[in-house]
Structures are given as structure tokens and as C-alpha cells.
Design a protein around this motif. Structure first.
Motif, PDB file in Angstrom:
ATOM      1  N   TYR A 191       0.833  -1.204   0.000  1.00 24.56           N
ATOM      2  CA  TYR A 191       0.000   0.000   0.000  1.00 24.56           C
ATOM      3  C   TYR A 191       0.866   1.252   0.000  1.00 24.56           C
ATOM      4  O   TYR A 191       1.847   1.352   0.734  1.00 24.56           O
ATOM      5  CB  TYR A 191      -0.928   0.020   1.216  1.00 24.56           C
ATOM      6  CG  TYR A 191      -1.893   1.181   1.198  1.00 24.56           C
ATOM      7  CD1 TYR A 191      -3.070   1.111   0.467  1.00 24.56           C
ATOM      8  CD2 TYR A 191      -1.615   2.355   1.894  1.00 24.56           C
ATOM      9  CE1 TYR A 191      -3.954   2.175   0.437  1.00 24.56           C
ATOM     10  CE2 TYR A 191      -2.491   3.425   1.873  1.00 24.56           C
ATOM     11  CZ  TYR A 191      -3.662   3.329   1.134  1.00 24.56           C
ATOM     12  OH  TYR A 191      -4.531   4.393   1.099  1.00 24.56           O
ATOM     13  N   ARG A 195       0.222   6.905  -3.780  1.00 25.65           N
ATOM     14  CA  ARG A 195      -0.590   6.446  -4.907  1.00 25.65           C
ATOM     15  C   ARG A 195      -2.089   6.561  -4.607  1.00 25.65           C
ATOM     16  O   ARG A 195      -2.896   6.793  -5.509  1.00 25.65           O
ATOM     17  CB  ARG A 195      -0.247   4.988  -5.234  1.00 25.65           C
ATOM     18  CG  ARG A 195      -1.010   4.436  -6.428  1.00 25.65           C
ATOM     19  CD  ARG A 195      -0.475   3.082  -6.845  1.00 25.65           C
ATOM     20  NE  ARG A 195      -1.183   2.550  -7.999  1.00 25.65           N
ATOM     21  CZ  ARG A 195      -0.837   1.437  -8.649  1.00 25.65           C
ATOM     22  NH1 ARG A 195       0.224   0.744  -8.242  1.00 25.65           N
ATOM     23  NH2 ARG A 195      -1.533   1.020  -9.680  1.00 25.65           N
ATOM     24  N   PHE A 196      -2.448   6.389  -3.346  1.00 26.12           N
ATOM     25  CA  PHE A 196      -3.860   6.395  -2.955  1.00 26.12           C
ATOM     26  C   PHE A 196      -4.106   7.462  -1.884  1.00 26.12           C
ATOM     27  O   PHE A 196      -4.488   7.150  -0.747  1.00 26.12           O
ATOM     28  CB  PHE A 196      -4.271   5.015  -2.428  1.00 26.12           C
ATOM     29  CG  PHE A 196      -3.917   3.876  -3.339  1.00 26.12           C
ATOM     30  CD1 PHE A 196      -4.532   3.737  -4.576  1.00 26.12           C
ATOM     31  CD2 PHE A 196      -2.961   2.939  -2.970  1.00 26.12           C
ATOM     32  CE1 PHE A 196      -4.211   2.683  -5.424  1.00 26.12           C
ATOM     33  CE2 PHE A 196      -2.634   1.883  -3.799  1.00 26.12           C
ATOM     34  CZ  PHE A 196      -3.249   1.750  -5.043  1.00 26.12           C
ATOM     35  N   MET A 199      -7.868   7.662  -0.335  1.00 29.68           N
ATOM     36  CA  MET A 199      -8.158   6.562   0.582  1.00 29.68           C
ATOM     37  C   MET A 199      -7.387   6.730   1.884  1.00 29.68           C
ATOM     38  O   MET A 199      -7.908   6.446   2.973  1.00 29.68           O
ATOM     39  CB  MET A 199      -7.823   5.221  -0.069  1.00 29.68           C
ATOM     40  CG  MET A 199      -8.867   4.752  -1.059  1.00 29.68           C
ATOM     41  SD  MET A 199      -8.659   3.019  -1.529  1.00 29.68           S
ATOM     42  CE  MET A 199      -7.229   3.140  -2.601  1.00 29.68           C
TER      43      MET A 199
END
Length: 240
Positions: A191, A195-196, A199
Motif C-alpha cells: 500500500y 498512490r492512494f 483513501m
């Protein structure tokens, strides 16, 4: 098939008496589907549950597909009617709750195709109830149809997620919590907050810490949908 849905044959008055009624066949099939899922349903198993030969079932219903249609219509009979004295939104909420309860009671229904429901009396009664409630908005008829489809689709999708997860838990012996715990290494290994980022922000704010409550989740989504319908009603009123 249409005749079986609307005019099931009466018991024979002459000749060898049939041991069963069509209702008994349908109820036995529903009980088996509730236990084993629709995938495990067969004419042979229904016959065995009723204590008759498999071939004798074909004197009541042509085959498994037709039996499934009869089961669907019978299950939809469990949906009550909305209180017609309530405002349209409260009626739609009642109808959605009734549909939700129906899917919880008859989990095998999530294997049905909402785009090809049987033209049975109980299915059409429920659809009439929903169309009537939404039509009270005064929106154009094509919009009424689309809104009804959105409501039914939302409830069906939410119910299917619950039923499928329960089936997988029963088949594998792994609960939903256990499934995610078995993948805990993902977060530290793969993770990426870069990138996220969205979230990550939601996660850090506790957005994913909700206690599981599928019924509340279904009603929340329904409320968002109906808020949009109310906005459309207000816009239409303002334009006239």
C-alpha cells in the motif's frame, strides 16, 4: 409457463389422484434452495424431499427453470404493500425495506435475474406498488420507471453482497474479518499513501472504522438516491 403462474391446475377430479399440489412442490423447492442455494436445486432433490419419483414432478411443472420462476413469484408474495396514506418517499422506503427483508429470508433470490423476472401476479403486484408510490412525485413516466429500477437495483445489489459473503464464509470457514486479517501484510508491503492519497485521508479520519451494518448501509444509499429524486421534483416544480 404463464398459465402456471396465473392459473395453476386444480387437483384432478377423475382418474388417479395426484399426491401433491403445485404449491407443495414450490414450497419444497424453496426450502431446498434456502438450505443448499439455487445451484444445488434439482428436480431429483425436490422429488426426494417430497417422497415421490423424480419423473412424477414433471406432471406439475415442465422443468427446473419453470420451477425457479414459480419460486421467485412465490417469494415475492412475502413483500407487503406500502401504506398508501403516507407521502411518496415514506412509501418507497417501506417498499425497499420489504424487499430487503425478502432477500434476507430467501437468500437464493439473489441468483435471479432482475432484468428477466417472471410475469407472475406477486412480482407484478410489488412492481405496481412501487410504480404507484413513485408516480406520486409527478415526475414524467420514463423517470418513474428509471427511479423504480434504481431503487430495486440498489436493494438487490446490497442484499446480494450480504448473501454472497455469508455463503463464502460458510463454504470456506473464514469470516469477513478473518478474510481481511489474512491479508494484513498487504498494507505494510504494497500500500502506498502517495498512490492512494484520498483513501489514505479517509482512513486516517476514521472513515473505514464503521461497524458492519448492512441494513443501515442499504438505507443510507437509498436515502441518497431519494434525496436526488426530491431535488428533481423541486426543480420540476420550479420550472412550471
Amino acid at each position: 409457463m404463464i398459465a402456471l403462474l396465473w392459473s395453476p391446475p386444480a387437483p384432478a377430479g377423475r382418474g388417479p389422484r395426484q399426491r401433491l399440489s403445485l404449491d407443495q412442490v414450490v414450497e419444497a423447492a424453496m426450502a431446498l434452495a434456502g438450505r443448499d442455494g439455487i445451484e444445488g436445486l434439482s428436480m431429483r432433490k425436490v422429488a426426494a424431499a417430497l417422497g415421490v419419483g423424480a419423473m412424477s414432478l414433471y406432471t406439475y411443472v415442465p422443468g427446473r427453470d419453470e420451477l425457479f420462476e414459480l419460486m421467485i413469484d412465490r417469494a415475492w408474495a412475502d413483500r407487503g404493500r406500502a401504506d398508501p396514506t403516507l407521502p411518496w418517499r415514506a412509501q418507497v422506503e417501506q417498499i425497499a425495506d420489504q424487499a430487503w427483508q425478502m432477500y434476507q429470508q430467501h437468500g437464493w433470490l439473489v441468483s435471479s435475474n432482475p432484468a428477466r423476472l417472471p410475469l407472475g401476479p406477486h412480482v407484478l403486484d410489488a412492481q405496481e406498488d412501487l410504480y404507484r408510490a413513485i408516480a406520486l412525485t409527478g415526475l414524467p413516466e420514463p423517470d418513474v420507471v428509471r427511479i423504480a429500477g434504481a431503487v430495486e437495483g440498489h436493494v438487490f445489489g446490497a442484499a446480494r453482497a450480504v448473501v454472497v459473503d455469508a455463503r463464502q464464509a460458510a463454504a470456506t470457514g473464514v469470516s469477513s474479518d478473518g478474510y481481511w486479517e489474512s491479508r494484513a501484510s498487504f498494507w505494510g508491503t504494497y500500500y502506498s499513501a502517495e498512490r492512494f492519497p484520498t483513501m489514505t485521508r479517509i482512513w486516517e479520519a476514521g472513515g473505514f472504522d464503521l461497524e458492519p451494518d448492512p441494513g443501515a448501509d442499504m438505507r443510507f444509499g437509498l436515502a441518497m438516491l431519494l434525496d436526488g429524486v426530491e431535488l428533481a421534483v423541486r426543480r420540476r416544480a420550479a420550472a412550471t
